[in-house]
Design an enzyme around this catalytic site. Structure first.
Site, mmCIF file in Angstrom:
data_model
loop_
_atom_site.group_PDB
_atom_site.id
_atom_site.type_symbol
_atom_site.label_atom_id
_atom_site.label_comp_id
_atom_site.label_asym_id
_atom_site.label_seq_id
_atom_site.Cartn_x
_atom_site.Cartn_y
_atom_site.Cartn_z
ATOM 1 N N ASP A 212 50.299 0.631 -49.661
ATOM 2 C CA ASP A 212 50.701 1.987 -49.290
ATOM 3 C C ASP A 212 51.916 2.428 -50.101
ATOM 4 O O ASP A 212 52.352 3.576 -50.009
ATOM 5 C CB ASP A 212 50.950 2.114 -47.785
ATOM 6 C CG ASP A 212 51.988 1.140 -47.253
ATOM 7 O OD1 ASP A 212 52.559 0.372 -48.048
ATOM 8 O OD2 ASP A 212 52.232 1.150 -46.025
ATOM 9 N N SER A 213 52.421 1.526 -50.937
ATOM 10 C CA SER A 213 53.445 1.899 -51.913
ATOM 11 C C SER A 213 52.940 2.987 -52.845
ATOM 12 O O SER A 213 53.735 3.643 -53.529
ATOM 13 C CB SER A 213 53.864 0.670 -52.729
ATOM 14 O OG SER A 213 52.739 -0.022 -53.240
ATOM 15 N N ASP B 53 46.284 -2.031 -47.711
ATOM 16 C CA ASP B 53 47.256 -1.818 -46.641
ATOM 17 C C ASP B 53 46.700 -0.916 -45.548
ATOM 18 O O ASP B 53 46.063 0.105 -45.838
ATOM 19 C CB ASP B 53 48.523 -1.155 -47.193
ATOM 20 C CG ASP B 53 49.585 -2.162 -47.591
ATOM 21 O OD1 ASP B 53 49.546 -3.293 -47.075
ATOM 22 O OD2 ASP B 53 50.451 -1.810 -48.400
ATOM 23 N N LYS C 126 45.879 -5.452 -44.840
ATOM 24 C CA LYS C 126 47.214 -6.018 -44.644
ATOM 25 C C LYS C 126 47.955 -5.209 -43.596
ATOM 26 O O LYS C 126 47.930 -3.976 -43.620
ATOM 27 C CB LYS C 126 48.012 -6.030 -45.949
ATOM 28 C CG LYS C 126 49.425 -6.650 -45.795
ATOM 29 C CD LYS C 126 50.053 -6.947 -47.136
ATOM 30 C CE LYS C 126 50.544 -5.705 -47.842
ATOM 31 N NZ LYS C 126 51.646 -5.000 -47.116
ATOM 32 N N GLU D 21 51.803 -5.017 -41.286
ATOM 33 C CA GLU D 21 53.203 -5.417 -41.333
ATOM 34 C C GLU D 21 53.727 -5.791 -39.958
ATOM 35 O O GLU D 21 53.393 -5.149 -38.957
ATOM 36 C CB GLU D 21 54.057 -4.268 -41.886
ATOM 37 C CG GLU D 21 53.739 -3.898 -43.324
ATOM 38 C CD GLU D 21 54.633 -2.790 -43.851
ATOM 39 O OE1 GLU D 21 54.417 -2.359 -44.993
ATOM 40 O OE2 GLU D 21 55.557 -2.352 -43.119
ATOM 41 N N GLU E 40 58.453 -10.522 -48.015
ATOM 42 C CA GLU E 40 59.183 -9.590 -48.876
ATOM 43 C C GLU E 40 60.677 -9.620 -48.593
ATOM 44 O O GLU E 40 61.105 -9.482 -47.450
ATOM 45 C CB GLU E 40 58.641 -8.164 -48.702
ATOM 46 C CG GLU E 40 59.352 -7.149 -49.588
ATOM 47 C CD GLU E 40 58.671 -5.794 -49.625
ATOM 48 O OE1 GLU E 40 59.194 -4.896 -50.307
ATOM 49 O OE2 GLU E 40 57.616 -5.629 -48.975
#
EC number: 2.1.2.11
Length: 279
Positions: A43-44, A82, A112, A114, A181
């Site tokens: 999603d970056s 993501d 993915k 978080e 991260e």
């Protein structure tokens, strides 16, 4: 295409896993040709490609759209996509529906998510439903507001202990890999030792099972500054800027197009166009 089994074997044999982000067809095509083991459609893309200030505005539709392009460019590479902000928090039913859409519509091999805490239940539910999950701990960009900015996580004993415990919970819930991260290298190394699933670091030192970086950061493309943990392997931005400046100059000076770039008609056809009269 490598599979979950291959990644577990790579961990066991101490072969580093290479992961790279990609957001479109050409970048994915180049990544696959270069031989990366795994592609992350992160999603970056919200910040790197769409120009947002954070990942928060990114939607499920955005992720599906970009993953489809990446899959077309890298048909033989394991792709992780993501789950964007709030797409797995409101209810388990909605979380499962969004995961289903990403898997069915985009061609991703895994999603993915978080965090830990309540997210562990999401990992468990996804796994039970047959959706492979990569977990993500440490600096989690979707929670950057809560974390107080883009800061290294787990620097004190208490937060480090929680990171280690959260990592174990993610593995127990069924995660097939874990992204770490911006955490101290000692903590990342300890987590890597305690888990049987592969760990992939981004700013997590050199004792994890693999590394991931953002495509544009690696190539020096469209970014003015990069984080401390990034190594730039090229400066594509400078090359592109120079090429565009040359293009503009050539057009302004009428030096482009040249004869080799043009199409022509036969002389007789050109004359016939106006009934035998030259203009």
């Amino acid at each position: 295409m490598k599979t979950k089994t291959d990644f577990f074997k790579m961990k066991q044999e101490n072969e580093p896993i290479v992961m790279l982000t990609a957001y479109d067809f050409p970048s994915a095509k180049l990544a696959e040709a270069a031989g990366v083991d795994m592609i992350l459609v992160g999603d970056s893309l919200g910040m790197v490609v769409l120009g947002y200030d954070s990942t928060i505005p990114v939607t499920v539709e955005d992720m599906i759209h970009h993953t489809k392009a990446v899959r077309r460019g890298a048909p033989n590479t394991f792709i992780v996509t993501d789950m964007p902000f709030m797409s797995y928090h409101l209810s388990m039913e909605e979380a499962l529906r969004n995961a289903q859409r990403i898997m069915q519509e985009s061609g991703a091999n895994a999603v993915k998510v978080e965090g830990a805490d309540d997210v562990v239940n999401v990992i468990r539910a996804f796994t039970k439903a047959g959706v492979p999950v990569v977990a993500h701990l440490g600096l989690t960009p979707q929670s950057v507001g809560v974390l107080g900015g883009y800061k290294v996580q787990g620097k004190d004993a208490e937060s480090a202990r929680k990171l280690i415990e959260d990592a174990k919970l993610c593995e127990e819930a069924g995660a097939i890999a874990l992204v770490l991260e911006c955490v101290p290298k000692q903590i990342a190394a300890e987590i890597t030792k305690q888990l049987t699933i592969p760990t992939i670091g981004i700013g997590a030192g050199d004792e994890v099972d693999g590394q991931v970086l953002v495509y544009h950061d690696v190539l020096g493309y469209g970014v003015d500054r990069v984080p401390k943990f990034v190594k730039k392997y090229a400066n594509i931005q400078e090359t592109i800027s120079h090429a565009l400046a040359n293009y503009i100059a050539d057009v302004k000076l009428r030096q482009f197009p040249e004869a080799t770039h043009m199409f022509t008609m036969k002389e007789e056809e050109w004359i016939a166009l106006y009934g035998g009269k030259r203009t």
